[in-house]
Design a protein around this motif. Structure first.
Motif, PDB file in Angstrom:
ATOM      1  N   GLU A 161       0.826  -1.204   0.000  1.00 50.75           N
ATOM      2  CA  GLU A 161       0.000   0.000   0.000  1.00 50.75           C
ATOM      3  C   GLU A 161       0.864   1.259   0.000  1.00 50.75           C
ATOM      4  O   GLU A 161       0.530   2.246  -0.651  1.00 50.75           O
ATOM      5  CB  GLU A 161      -0.922   0.014   1.221  1.00 50.75           C
ATOM      6  CG  GLU A 161      -2.103  -0.932   1.140  1.00 50.75           C
ATOM      7  CD  GLU A 161      -2.893  -0.976   2.446  1.00 50.75           C
ATOM      8  OE1 GLU A 161      -2.535  -0.224   3.378  1.00 50.75           O
ATOM      9  OE2 GLU A 161      -3.845  -1.755   2.523  1.00 50.75           O
ATOM     10  N   ASP A 162       1.983   1.216   0.746  1.00 55.60           N
ATOM     11  CA  ASP A 162       2.824   2.404   0.838  1.00 55.60           C
ATOM     12  C   ASP A 162       3.374   2.781  -0.533  1.00 55.60           C
ATOM     13  O   ASP A 162       3.475   3.965  -0.869  1.00 55.60           O
ATOM     14  CB  ASP A 162       3.961   2.185   1.840  1.00 55.60           C
ATOM     15  CG  ASP A 162       4.715   3.471   2.143  1.00 55.60           C
ATOM     16  OD1 ASP A 162       4.063   4.466   2.520  1.00 55.60           O
ATOM     17  OD2 ASP A 162       5.949   3.494   1.984  1.00 55.60           O
ATOM     18  N   LEU A 163       3.732   1.781  -1.328  1.00 58.58           N
ATOM     19  CA  LEU A 163       4.229   2.046  -2.675  1.00 58.58           C
ATOM     20  C   LEU A 163       3.170   2.759  -3.512  1.00 58.58           C
ATOM     21  O   LEU A 163       3.450   3.760  -4.176  1.00 58.58           O
ATOM     22  CB  LEU A 163       4.641   0.731  -3.342  1.00 58.58           C
ATOM     23  CG  LEU A 163       5.156   0.823  -4.782  1.00 58.58           C
ATOM     24  CD1 LEU A 163       6.352   1.754  -4.879  1.00 58.58           C
ATOM     25  CD2 LEU A 163       5.510  -0.568  -5.304  1.00 58.58           C
ATOM     26  N   GLU A 164       1.937   2.286  -3.457  1.00 58.76           N
ATOM     27  CA  GLU A 164       0.851   2.900  -4.217  1.00 58.76           C
ATOM     28  C   GLU A 164       0.515   4.291  -3.676  1.00 58.76           C
ATOM     29  O   GLU A 164       0.216   5.216  -4.450  1.00 58.76           O
ATOM     30  CB  GLU A 164      -0.392   2.003  -4.184  1.00 58.76           C
ATOM     31  CG  GLU A 164      -0.216   0.697  -4.938  1.00 58.76           C
ATOM     32  CD  GLU A 164       0.237   0.916  -6.375  1.00 58.76           C
ATOM     33  OE1 GLU A 164      -0.326   1.791  -7.069  1.00 58.76           O
ATOM     34  OE2 GLU A 164       1.194   0.227  -6.807  1.00 58.76           O
ATOM     35  N   ILE A 165       0.563   4.439  -2.359  1.00 56.49           N
ATOM     36  CA  ILE A 165       0.301   5.740  -1.736  1.00 56.49           C
ATOM     37  C   ILE A 165       1.317   6.768  -2.214  1.00 56.49           C
ATOM     38  O   ILE A 165       0.969   7.907  -2.554  1.00 56.49           O
ATOM     39  CB  ILE A 165       0.343   5.607  -0.191  1.00 56.49           C
ATOM     40  CG1 ILE A 165      -0.946   4.928   0.309  1.00 56.49           C
ATOM     41  CG2 ILE A 165       0.530   6.965   0.482  1.00 56.49           C
ATOM     42  CD1 ILE A 165      -0.875   4.487   1.764  1.00 56.49           C
TER      43      ILE A 165
END
Length: 353
Positions: free
Chosen positions: A133-137
């Motif tokens: 999720e952090d990558l997409e965020i």
């Protein structure tokens, strides 16, 4: 360089205390080793700390099963909660640490009727999800931030403080993610990077990242920022955040507050790039944000070399708080919060949750 990665039941953490001279990974096979890596800043940056903490909780869960295989789910959850409270002590200011731990503890609690092995498998999956999720965020935040800055309609000169890049996250970064997006669109003229005393994250980490990506960057000492703003045509300041209160007051690496004052004096817009998980809506204002104070030798020495007498009294806060009135906008993964204050932030969260 990967900031951290999960491999065969262990967490590999890039040791940022020895960058840029060495690229060394710490192998963490116990949650205590993750706590220590966070405490000494081997892993740092609010989003990356959150991801590391999530994997630390997974290591704790696996250790509990290994050491006490006859644990009931209730006993496991009691011990799991206790580990979470201890791991939270590693860094008091970065709210993502507490957010990630709370997320895994909450998930474990909802599975209290399941066998312990199922609980541990579920929290490992959730930790991997937090990292993904952090990558997409990061990507979404960078897109929103770049779109906002492109309204200036010219190649931009940006000043940044500390390191809010890939090394502070599981992705491309928060503030540096926006800078990377501008560069990709051919709309970045130059980045000025404050060295960021006392641990030099700007010099050691931000400059290293940007040079590796062939992004034009110039290193300055912290006390040059005002003159650079006056003489070098700085168009915007972009920084990350470790915790944002409900009214928009923002805790970030020590020195950020001073940079915001300089930007205000020179009429330069000051932006914060941070995921929604960095907001702490339980705190009314920045006055309520706990500020970590660190070892005096971080100031009395530079990378182990003494620059002051050993008995010198030192004040060493790791963070300061920038008032929301100094912040033009906050770039998040769900959009831009302009003129962040209690009303605008409350409205934004209501419409996006």
């Amino acid at each position: 360089m990967d900031t951290l990665y999960w491999q065969k039941g262990s967490l590999q953490v890039l040791d940022q205390t020895v960058l840029p001279e060495k690229e060394v990974y710490r192998t963490c096979t116990a949650w205590q080793e993750v706590r220590d890596a966070i405490a000494v800043l081997a892993v740092r940056g609010a989003p990356a700390i959150g991801v590391a903490a999530a994997y630390g909780m997974v290591l704790a869960g696996k250790a509990l099963v290994r050491e006490r295989p006859s644990l009931t789910a209730a006993e496991f959850l009691q011990a799991f909660h206790a580990v979470g409270k201890q791991l939270e002590q590693a860094r008091p200011t970065a709210v993502n640490l507490h957010w990630a731990i709370a997320r895994l503890v909450s998930m474990a609690d909802t599975l209290s009727a399941q066998p312990v092995s199922c609980i541990v498998a579920a929290i490992e999956t959730e930790a991997c999800r937090i990292q993904a999720e952090d990558l997409e965020i990061n990507r979404a935040m960078s897109r929103f931030g770049a779109e906002e800055l492109l309204k200036q309609d010219k190649p931009l000169t940006i000043l940044t403080h500390c390191n809010a890049g890939a090394l502070a996250t599981a992705g491309i970064g928060t503030a540096l993610g926006v800078i990377r997006a501008l560069h990709a669109k051919g709309r970045l003229l130059r980045v000025y990077a404050d060295e960021t005393r006392p641990l030099l994250q700007g010099a050691r980490l931000t400059v290293t990242e940007l040079m590796a990506d062939h992004i034009p960057v110039t290193l300055i000492t912290d006390n040059m920022a005002a003159w650079v703003m006056k003489t070098k045509g700085v168009d915007a300041v972009i920084v990350g955040a470790d915790r944002i209160a409900a009214n928009g007051d923002t805790a970030n690496k020590i020195g950020t507050y001073g940079v915001s004052i300089l930007a205000k004096e020179h009429g330069i817009p000051f932006y914060v790039a941070a995921p929604l998980s960095t907001f702490d809506l339980t705190l009314a204002s920045g006055a309520d944000i706990p500020i970590e104070e660190r070892n005096a030798d971080e100031v009395r020495t530079v990378r182990g070399t003494p620059i002051a007498l050993p008995a010198t009294a030192v004040f060493n806060p790791a963070f300061d708080v920038t008032p929301h009135t100094h912040i033009q906008a906050v770039f998040t993964e769900k959009g831009v919060i302009r003129t962040p204050d209690t009303a605008h932030i409350d409205s934004f969260f209501r419409s996006h949750h």
